[in-house]
Design a protein around this motif. Structure first.
Motif, mmCIF file in Angstrom:
data_model
loop_
_atom_site.group_PDB
_atom_site.id
_atom_site.type_symbol
_atom_site.label_atom_id
_atom_site.label_comp_id
_atom_site.label_asym_id
_atom_site.label_seq_id
_atom_site.Cartn_x
_atom_site.Cartn_y
_atom_site.Cartn_z
ATOM 1 N N ARG A 256 -24.584 -36.966 -16.885
ATOM 2 C CA ARG A 256 -24.411 -36.077 -15.729
ATOM 3 C C ARG A 256 -23.555 -36.769 -14.656
ATOM 4 N N SER B 255 -19.781 -35.348 -13.806
ATOM 5 C CA SER B 255 -19.632 -34.620 -12.537
ATOM 6 C C SER B 255 -18.715 -35.346 -11.559
ATOM 7 N N THR B 256 -18.156 -36.459 -11.982
ATOM 8 C CA THR B 256 -17.268 -37.201 -11.075
ATOM 9 C C THR B 256 -15.823 -36.750 -11.286
#
Lengths: 186, 182
Positions: free
Chosen positions: B48, B52-53
């Motif tokens: 995650r 999500s970066t």
């Protein structure tokens, strides 16, 4: 013929303006890869420039049947891996250690969000720095470029099964390290 | 299924590389193994975080600097090609201009047969040859300036020089075209 194919064709014929368009189209992808690999902004910038110069020099050997993105990222990855292997001591300017990668694709003007983003970036770079250069490249290509095992294998001169096993090993190590950091923070 | 096997399958699952049967096998193992459950949670948290970066945007100056470096490199390359080609051309044409004089002089001094039969096979012979040419040139200057007996030969040399200059002009044009091509 797509814009990209036309720019490549013109650049191969020596048209620097067309090459400039290619640089504009790919500079963020190359810079991001270099930043994830090298861990600081100034080196990433230098690596991105060097990658594009190498691309221009070797454009005649590019096979148009192959995706340009893969070829370009392969050159960038190899350059960064070589650079990491040559690196013995890393001297960072003081401001680099807390450098905020503030030029994010998803800009967040909210100061709180910026702080969270900064902490997350620092955490990610700490994690990536613990990996070997090749594992770092594999993780970066997988997460930020959504490359398949086969694509990563081609870019890094590995087999697909080697990529799979490197990703597994890297994830396992990173997950443990991340858990350790979280436990220390509590 | 061993835990090591399950661990490898967890990584493959994060990459969407498992078929439904393999997913079921992994789920069954996770349901029965608390150690692997903990590892799976750790891997998901990492996944995650990384997924999500966002990508970092390159500074705008990257493109400008690449193009500036490319221009500098291109200018250097052209300068090297240009000066090398000009130097080679000038030397070749100078030799061409002086060739009639040398040949005439060699005939006059009677050393042509010796050169043809021997030739500069070694460095010593080559140096001897060059020294002979230099001496012959001095003799020619003496003949023209003092005895005036070699005026026709000097005229021949002058004609050669004019032709060489004309060819040099053409050569400079060709080199300019070469420098502008990539």
């Amino acid at each position: 013929m797509t814009n990209e194919a036309e720019w490549i064709r013109l650049a191969r014929a020596g048209d620097q303006a067309a090459f400039g368009r290619l640089v504009g189209a790919y500079q963020t992808r190359v810079y991001n890869l270099a930043y994830r690999m090298l861990g600081n902004a100034s080196e990433a910038e230098e690596a991105a420039q060097e990658t594009f110069l190498r691309v221009y020099t070797h454009l005649h050997s590019y096979d148009p049947q192959r995706p340009f993105r893969s070829w370009l990222l392969s050159i960038a990855s190899h350059y960064c891996i070589d650079r990491l292997r040559r690196r013995r001591i890393v001297w960072l300017p003081l401001d680099e250690e807390i450098a905020v990668p503030d030029r994010l694709v998803s800009d967040r003007p909210n100061p709180e969000a910026v702080t969270i983003q900064r902490e997350r970036e620092e955490q990610i770079q700490r994690l990536l720095a613990a990996l070997s250069p090749t594992d770092r490249a594999a993780i970066t290509l997988r997460y930020w470029y959504d490359c398949s095992y086969e694509e990563i294998a081609e870019m890094l001169n590995l087999t697909a099964s080697a990529v799979k096993s490197r990703l597994h090993r890297a994830r396992r190590g990173l997950a443990k390290m991340m858990q350790g950091e979280t436990a220390n923070a509590l | 299924m061993h835990c090591e096997q399950a661990s490898q399958m967890m990584s493959a699952r994060l990459d969407d590389c498992l078929d439904s049967t393999e997913i079921d096998l992994l789920e069954d193992h996770l349901a029965a193994c608390s150690g692997c459950q903990a590892e799976w949670r750790r891997l998901q948290a990492l996944d995650r975080l990384l997924a999500s970066t966002p990508m970092l945007r390159a500074p705008l100056r990257v493109r400008v600097q690449v193009m500036a470096r490319l221009n500098r490199r291109e200018q250097t390359r052209r300068a090297i090609i240009g000066s090398t080609a000009l130097a080679l051309g000038t030397v070749a044409l100078a030799l061409l201009a002086l060739a009639p004089v040398f040949l005439g002089l060699l005939d006059a001094t009677g050393i042509t047969p010796a050169l043809i039969s021997g030739g500069p096979a070694t460095i010593v012979q080559l140096l001897t040859f060059l020294r002979t040419i230099w001496r012959a040139l001095l003799v020619l200057i003496e003949l023209v300036l003092i005895e005036r007996s070699a005026v026709p030969l000097a005229f021949l040399g002058l004609c050669g020089l004019v032709i060489a200059l004309a060819l040099n002009g053409l050569w400079v044009g060709a080199v300019r075209r070469l420098r502008t091509a990539r």
